[in-house]
Motif scaffolding. Structure first.
Motif, short mmCIF file in Angstrom:
data_model
loop_
_atom_site.label_atom_id
_atom_site.label_comp_id
_atom_site.label_asym_id
_atom_site.label_seq_id
_atom_site.Cartn_x
_atom_site.Cartn_y
_atom_site.Cartn_z
N VAL A 1 59.27 71.28 14.04
CA VAL A 1 57.86 70.62 14.34
C VAL A 1 57.53 70.67 15.84
O VAL A 1 57.99 70.32 16.69
CB VAL A 1 57.94 69.07 13.81
CG1 VAL A 1 56.66 68.36 13.95
CG2 VAL A 1 58.46 68.91 12.50
N SER B 1 53.92 71.77 18.36
CA SER B 1 52.57 72.31 18.83
C SER B 1 52.44 73.47 19.37
O SER B 1 51.35 74.06 19.69
CB SER B 1 51.71 71.04 19.38
OG SER B 1 52.44 70.65 20.70
N ARG C 1 57.71 57.99 5.43
CA ARG C 1 57.09 59.26 5.78
C ARG C 1 57.73 60.51 4.72
O ARG C 1 56.86 61.42 4.32
CB ARG C 1 57.39 59.79 7.14
CG ARG C 1 56.92 58.83 8.13
CD ARG C 1 57.06 59.45 9.61
NE ARG C 1 58.58 59.61 10.13
CZ ARG C 1 58.96 60.65 10.20
NH1 ARG C 1 58.24 61.84 10.35
NH2 ARG C 1 60.25 60.85 10.30
N ASN D 1 55.84 63.94 5.35
CA ASN D 1 54.47 63.82 5.89
C ASN D 1 54.65 63.06 7.22
O ASN D 1 55.83 62.65 7.75
CB ASN D 1 53.71 62.93 5.04
CG ASN D 1 53.39 63.46 3.53
OD1 ASN D 1 53.39 64.58 3.53
ND2 ASN D 1 53.39 62.56 2.70
N SER D 2 53.47 63.22 8.04
CA SER D 2 53.59 62.76 9.59
C SER D 2 54.75 63.07 10.39
O SER D 2 55.45 62.24 10.83
CB SER D 2 53.60 61.06 9.43
OG SER D 2 52.56 60.63 8.57
N GLN E 1 52.92 71.51 12.81
CA GLN E 1 52.46 71.03 13.98
C GLN E 1 52.79 69.57 13.76
O GLN E 1 52.99 68.84 12.76
CB GLN E 1 50.89 71.11 14.09
CG GLN E 1 50.51 72.40 14.62
CD GLN E 1 49.10 72.54 15.13
OE1 GLN E 1 48.28 71.55 14.48
NE2 GLN E 1 48.75 73.54 15.91
N PRO E 2 52.76 68.62 14.89
CA PRO E 2 53.26 67.21 14.72
C PRO E 2 52.10 66.60 13.99
O PRO E 2 50.84 66.77 14.00
CB PRO E 2 53.16 66.71 16.20
CG PRO E 2 53.67 67.75 17.06
CD PRO E 2 53.08 69.14 16.19
N GLY E 3 52.55 65.60 12.94
CA GLY E 3 51.38 65.09 11.83
C GLY E 3 51.37 65.87 10.73
O GLY E 3 50.60 65.31 9.77
N GLY E 4 51.79 66.87 10.55
CA GLY E 4 51.58 67.89 9.54
C GLY E 4 52.67 67.48 8.42
O GLY E 4 53.56 66.46 8.39
N SER E 5 52.58 68.22 7.43
CA SER E 5 53.41 68.06 5.93
C SER E 5 53.99 69.36 5.76
O SER E 5 53.52 70.52 6.01
CB SER E 5 52.40 67.62 4.75
OG SER E 5 51.98 66.40 5.44
N LYS F 1 57.26 64.55 13.05
CA LYS F 1 57.20 64.49 14.24
C LYS F 1 58.41 65.59 14.85
O LYS F 1 59.26 65.98 14.13
CB LYS F 1 57.89 63.24 14.51
CG LYS F 1 57.30 61.80 13.81
CD LYS F 1 58.12 60.56 14.13
CE LYS F 1 57.42 59.27 13.50
NZ LYS F 1 58.06 58.12 13.86
#
Length: 123
Positions: free
Chosen positions: A121, A123, A66, A83-84, A13-17, A86
């Protein structure tokens, strides 16, 4: 001959790693430079990051702060911590190595690529 095998891609998901790994195997002489490139659908392959032992690390502006590259030279491994994430990071990620083969009077540079691992990436 050197082979590169990537692993660690997937859906996040967006914001994930995610953490990608790449293992080099085969008859290896010297690999000073390794890195990661990516290719998004409908776009050209682009640099993500390259790292040269004893030299410099170069990140694409879009991933600075990131993504982090790391290496285990004893195991001929390279990693990419992302990380983070998009949606625009969605792409096939390719591991790259500059394999240096010594000859009597020159050094041959052979570009080696992995088969790629898909990072999505969404949702």
């Amino acid at each position: 001959q050197v082979q590169l095998v990537e692993s660690g891609g997937g859906l996040v998901q967006p914001g994930g790693s995610l953490r990608l790994s790449c293992a080099a195997s085969g008859t290896i002489f010297t690999i000073y430079t390794m890195g990661w490139y990516r290719q998004a659908p409908g776009k050209q392959r682009e640099l993500v990051v390259t790292d040269t032992r004893g030299g410099s690390t170069k990140y694409a502006d879009s991933v600075k702060g990131r993504f982090t590259i790391s290496r285990d030279n004893t195991k001929n491994m390279v990693y990419l911590q992302m990380n983070s994430l998009k949606p625009e990071d969605t792409a096939v990620y390719y591991c790259y190595a500059d394999h240096e083969i010594p000859h009597s009077d020159f050094t041959q540079h052979v570009a080696v690529w992995g088969q790629g691992t898909l990072v999505t990436v969404s949702s």
